[in-house]
Enzyme design. Structure first.
Site, PDB file in Angstrom:
ATOM      1  N   GLU A  13      10.918  40.770  33.455  1.00  0.00           N
ATOM      2  CA  GLU A  13      10.316  40.221  34.677  1.00  0.00           C
ATOM      3  C   GLU A  13       9.218  41.191  35.074  1.00  0.00           C
ATOM      4  O   GLU A  13       9.484  42.233  35.673  1.00  0.00           O
ATOM      5  CB  GLU A  13      11.383  40.103  35.784  1.00  0.00           C
ATOM      6  CG  GLU A  13      12.500  39.129  35.462  1.00  0.00           C
ATOM      7  CD  GLU A  13      12.059  37.665  35.525  1.00  0.00           C
ATOM      8  OE1 GLU A  13      11.025  37.376  36.157  1.00  0.00           O
ATOM      9  OE2 GLU A  13      12.749  36.822  34.916  1.00  0.00           O
ATOM     10  N   CYS A  39       5.524  41.358  43.412  1.00  0.00           N
ATOM     11  CA  CYS A  39       5.000  40.927  42.112  1.00  0.00           C
ATOM     12  C   CYS A  39       4.364  39.548  42.182  1.00  0.00           C
ATOM     13  O   CYS A  39       3.473  39.223  41.413  1.00  0.00           O
ATOM     14  CB  CYS A  39       6.109  40.939  41.073  1.00  0.00           C
ATOM     15  SG  CYS A  39       7.538  39.964  41.582  1.00  0.00           S
TER      16      CYS A  39
HETATM   17  P1  NAD Z   1       8.228  50.418  36.785  1.00  0.00           P
HETATM   18  O1  NAD Z   1       7.979  49.688  35.519  1.00  0.00           O
HETATM   19  O2  NAD Z   1       7.510  51.685  37.026  1.00  0.00           O
HETATM   20  O3  NAD Z   1       9.794  50.757  36.950  1.00  0.00           O
HETATM   21  C1  NAD Z   1      10.805  49.802  36.771  1.00  0.00           C
HETATM   22  C2  NAD Z   1      12.071  50.474  36.236  1.00  0.00           C
HETATM   23  O4  NAD Z   1      11.775  51.096  35.000  1.00  0.00           O
HETATM   24  C3  NAD Z   1      12.662  51.546  37.135  1.00  0.00           C
HETATM   25  O5  NAD Z   1      14.059  51.366  37.207  1.00  0.00           O
HETATM   26  C4  NAD Z   1      12.295  52.843  36.425  1.00  0.00           C
HETATM   27  O6  NAD Z   1      13.273  53.842  36.589  1.00  0.00           O
HETATM   28  C5  NAD Z   1      12.229  52.442  34.982  1.00  0.00           C
HETATM   29  N1  NAD Z   1      11.254  53.228  34.222  1.00  0.00           N
HETATM   30  C6  NAD Z   1      10.050  53.684  34.644  1.00  0.00           C
HETATM   31  N2  NAD Z   1       9.415  54.340  33.651  1.00  0.00           N
HETATM   32  C7  NAD Z   1      10.229  54.288  32.571  1.00  0.00           C
HETATM   33  C8  NAD Z   1      10.145  54.775  31.231  1.00  0.00           C
HETATM   34  N3  NAD Z   1       9.073  55.449  30.795  1.00  0.00           N
HETATM   35  N4  NAD Z   1      11.171  54.522  30.403  1.00  0.00           N
HETATM   36  C9  NAD Z   1      12.248  53.840  30.808  1.00  0.00           C
HETATM   37  N5  NAD Z   1      12.390  53.363  32.070  1.00  0.00           N
HETATM   38  C10 NAD Z   1      11.405  53.584  32.938  1.00  0.00           C
HETATM   39  O7  NAD Z   1       7.921  49.327  37.915  1.00  0.00           O
HETATM   40  P2  NAD Z   1       7.999  49.507  39.480  1.00  0.00           P
HETATM   41  O8  NAD Z   1       6.934  50.473  39.905  1.00  0.00           O
HETATM   42  O9  NAD Z   1       9.384  49.747  39.922  1.00  0.00           O
HETATM   43  O10 NAD Z   1       7.586  48.045  39.982  1.00  0.00           O
HETATM   44  C11 NAD Z   1       6.256  47.627  40.022  1.00  0.00           C
HETATM   45  C12 NAD Z   1       5.922  46.697  38.884  1.00  0.00           C
HETATM   46  O11 NAD Z   1       6.969  45.782  38.678  1.00  0.00           O
HETATM   47  C13 NAD Z   1       4.705  45.824  39.143  1.00  0.00           C
HETATM   48  O12 NAD Z   1       3.989  45.654  37.943  1.00  0.00           O
HETATM   49  C14 NAD Z   1       5.300  44.498  39.574  1.00  0.00           C
HETATM   50  O13 NAD Z   1       4.475  43.390  39.386  1.00  0.00           O
HETATM   51  C15 NAD Z   1       6.512  44.443  38.718  1.00  0.00           C
HETATM   52  N6  NAD Z   1       7.525  43.618  39.339  1.00  0.00           N
HETATM   53  C16 NAD Z   1       7.882  42.448  38.749  1.00  0.00           C
HETATM   54  C17 NAD Z   1       8.834  41.647  39.350  1.00  0.00           C
HETATM   55  C18 NAD Z   1       9.293  40.360  38.751  1.00  0.00           C
HETATM   56  O14 NAD Z   1      10.322  39.868  39.184  1.00  0.00           O
HETATM   57  N7  NAD Z   1       8.592  39.780  37.803  1.00  0.00           N
HETATM   58  C19 NAD Z   1       9.415  42.043  40.547  1.00  0.00           C
HETATM   59  C20 NAD Z   1       9.025  43.248  41.106  1.00  0.00           C
HETATM   60  C21 NAD Z   1       8.085  44.041  40.493  1.00  0.00           C
END
Ligand code: NAD
Length: 464
Positions: free
Chosen positions: A220, A254
């Protein structure tokens, strides 16, 4: 230095946890509907009991008000729980399909089975909604689950870990807190399902890790969601809805409209109307309920996208409080910094277009977005928008609210994700459907067997 939720598990402990969950799953305890119902009801009761704690934690993390929390996190969670509880008996039934003539006499059906041990990785911007709603899907489908919430909102991560870990058997449902090191360690394990919400960049890392075990993945993700206003749009109503969708959670959503495409003939009216609606809604940094940017890194990123020469409204920022004024940028070009990546903050760039083809081409320059919104009364354009523009979910004369109808699946396409969930789609997401041909014994045709007689050939030809 910013605080983030700390992991307390070593790699070995994480491995032991996954092994224990697999053994628990393999004992078949999670399969009966009664078990699933009991756990889901218990989960619902716990959320009710801890509502105030959930409100307090999210307010501490990024100033999200009780009302917004109830509307956008707690209410949708209850809705998902209620739908799951109400429907699980029906969902676990075999699903009949037709049997073709060649296979008669037989019945054909699909048998839903859980995938096994699930991993849910949550994002920070709607920490309860995006962590716990997938968990409900995993539970109702009969899986065991490990939840790794985002580490950025420390308090919400802590409260989810407390509520779940103090009340559920660790072998069935458990929260592992932590950031990148913990997630990296978790992702080395073999799961049967990985459900990830976050950025496309990290989505690729997650997908790669899961590929090592050929684990089924749902991603997602995000993208640049257009809001397109045609010449004949009902401006006042459309802008009101679009502005609410944009500034909810300070644009850290998002599904938020990322940029506005507006026909040149109505641009000045739309701009004025945006400002009026921002003021009417009291979307302002003076409003104590206006949500903060999650951390300094994101604040700096979003604030740097404001080009002072293009500010039509707003533009002020306060780094100490991590507040960014609702901001409208005018005369934006596709080369501007703000048009390179998902904004994820309270800034609307407005771009004008002349022909609908030009507007569609602009949308198609970007990766397939998670959502797209059309504000129009033109049936032909609506139809073209729905058939020519790829996106995950969307709205006609509405924005974001498609997410609040559990009868509609939620998910992206291409760069904005794969897989879908909510309501019955969550059950399906966390299930496999075994395809069964159930043959009767009273008759056996010779068609498939050697012989290849003229008669057999004639029958096959007739069936073909
Ligand atoms: P992110 O990708 O930075 O983090 C999401 C998760 O991934 C967190 O739990 C984090 O601990 C983990 N993570 C981060 N870096 C990692 C790595 N290198 N290796 C493994 N795990 C890692 O995203 P965010 O900042 O939490 O959220 C923002 C993004 O998420 C935006 O792009 C937004 O559009 C998207 N988003 C999508 C939805 C959806 O339902 N489609 C909902 C909310 C946010």
């Amino acid at each position: 230095m910013e605080t983030t939720a700390q992991g307390i598990y070593s790699e070995q402990e994480i491995q032991d946890l996954v092994t224990a969950q697999r053994a628990y799953y393999n004992s078949n305890v999670t399969l009966p509907v009664e078990f699933r119902l009991k756990q889901l009801k218990k989960f619902r009761d716990l959320i009710r009991k801890h509502e105030d704690d959930l409100h307090a934690a999210i307010y501490k993390d990024f100033g999200k008000s009780k009302y917004d929390n109830q509307l956008t996190e707690i209410f949708p969670l209850y809705e998902e729980l209620d739908i799951a509880i109400k429907n699980v008996r029906r969902w676990v039934q075999h699903r009949k399909v037709k049997t073709n003539l060649l296979n008669q006499p037989a019945k054909s059906y699909l048998v839903p089975e859980p995938l096994g041990v699930s991993l849910v990785i949550g994002a920070w911007n709607f920490p309860y909604n995006l962590s716990l709603i997938p968990v409900v899907g995993s539970m109702v489908a009969g899986n065991t689950t490990i939840l790794k919430p985002s580490e950025l909102p420390v308090e919400t991560s802590k409260i989810m870990a407390k509520i779940i870990n103090e009340n559920f058997d660790k072998n069935y449902l458990h929260v592992v807190e932590g950031g990148i090191p913990e997630t990296t360690a978790i992702l080395k394990q073999r799961f049967d399902k990985v459900f990830f919400t976050g950025s496309p960049q990290v989505g690729k890392i997650v997908n790669q890790a899961a590929a090592a075990h050929l684990t089924s993945v749902t991603l997602e993700l995000g993208g640049k969601n257009p809001a397109l206003f045609t010449k004949d749009a009902t401006i006042d109503v459309g802008v009101k809805r679009m502005v609410w969708a944009k500034f909810l959670n300070s644009g850290q959503l998002c599904l938020a409209p990322d940029y506005v495409l507006v026909h040149k003939d109505i641009k000045s009216k739309v701009l004025e109307s945006i400002v009026t609606e921002i003021k009417k809604n009291d979307f302002s940094v003076e409003n104590e309920n206006f949500v903060r940017i999650i951390n300094a890194r994101n604040f700096d990123r979003v604030a740097s996208l404001i080009d002072d020469s293009k500010v039509f409204f707003g533009g002020k920022t306060n780094r100490e409080e991590r507040l960014i004024e609702p901001t409208v940028l005018n005369n934006v070009s596709l080369d501007d910094a703000i048009m390179q990546d998902e904004i994820f903050g309270p800034i609307i760039p407005v771009i004008e277009y002349e022909t609908i083809d030009e507007a569609f081409q602009i949308i198609k320059r970007f990766e397939k977005p998670l959502a797209a919104y059309l504000f129009s009364n033109d049936a032909d354009i609506k139809n073209r928008f729905l058939t020519e523009i790829p996106f995950g979910s969307g709205g006609i004369n509405e924005a974001v609210m498609q997410n609040n109808n559990s009868n509609l699946p939620f998910g992206g396409v291409g760069n904005s994700g794969m897989g879908r969930y909510h309501g019955k789609y969550s059950f399906e997401n966390f299930s496999h459907f075994k395809a069964i041909l159930d043959k009767a014994n009273f008759f056996e045709s010779d068609l498939k067997y050697y012989g290849h007689s003229d008669r057999q050939m004639k029958v096959i030809k007739t069936l073909s």
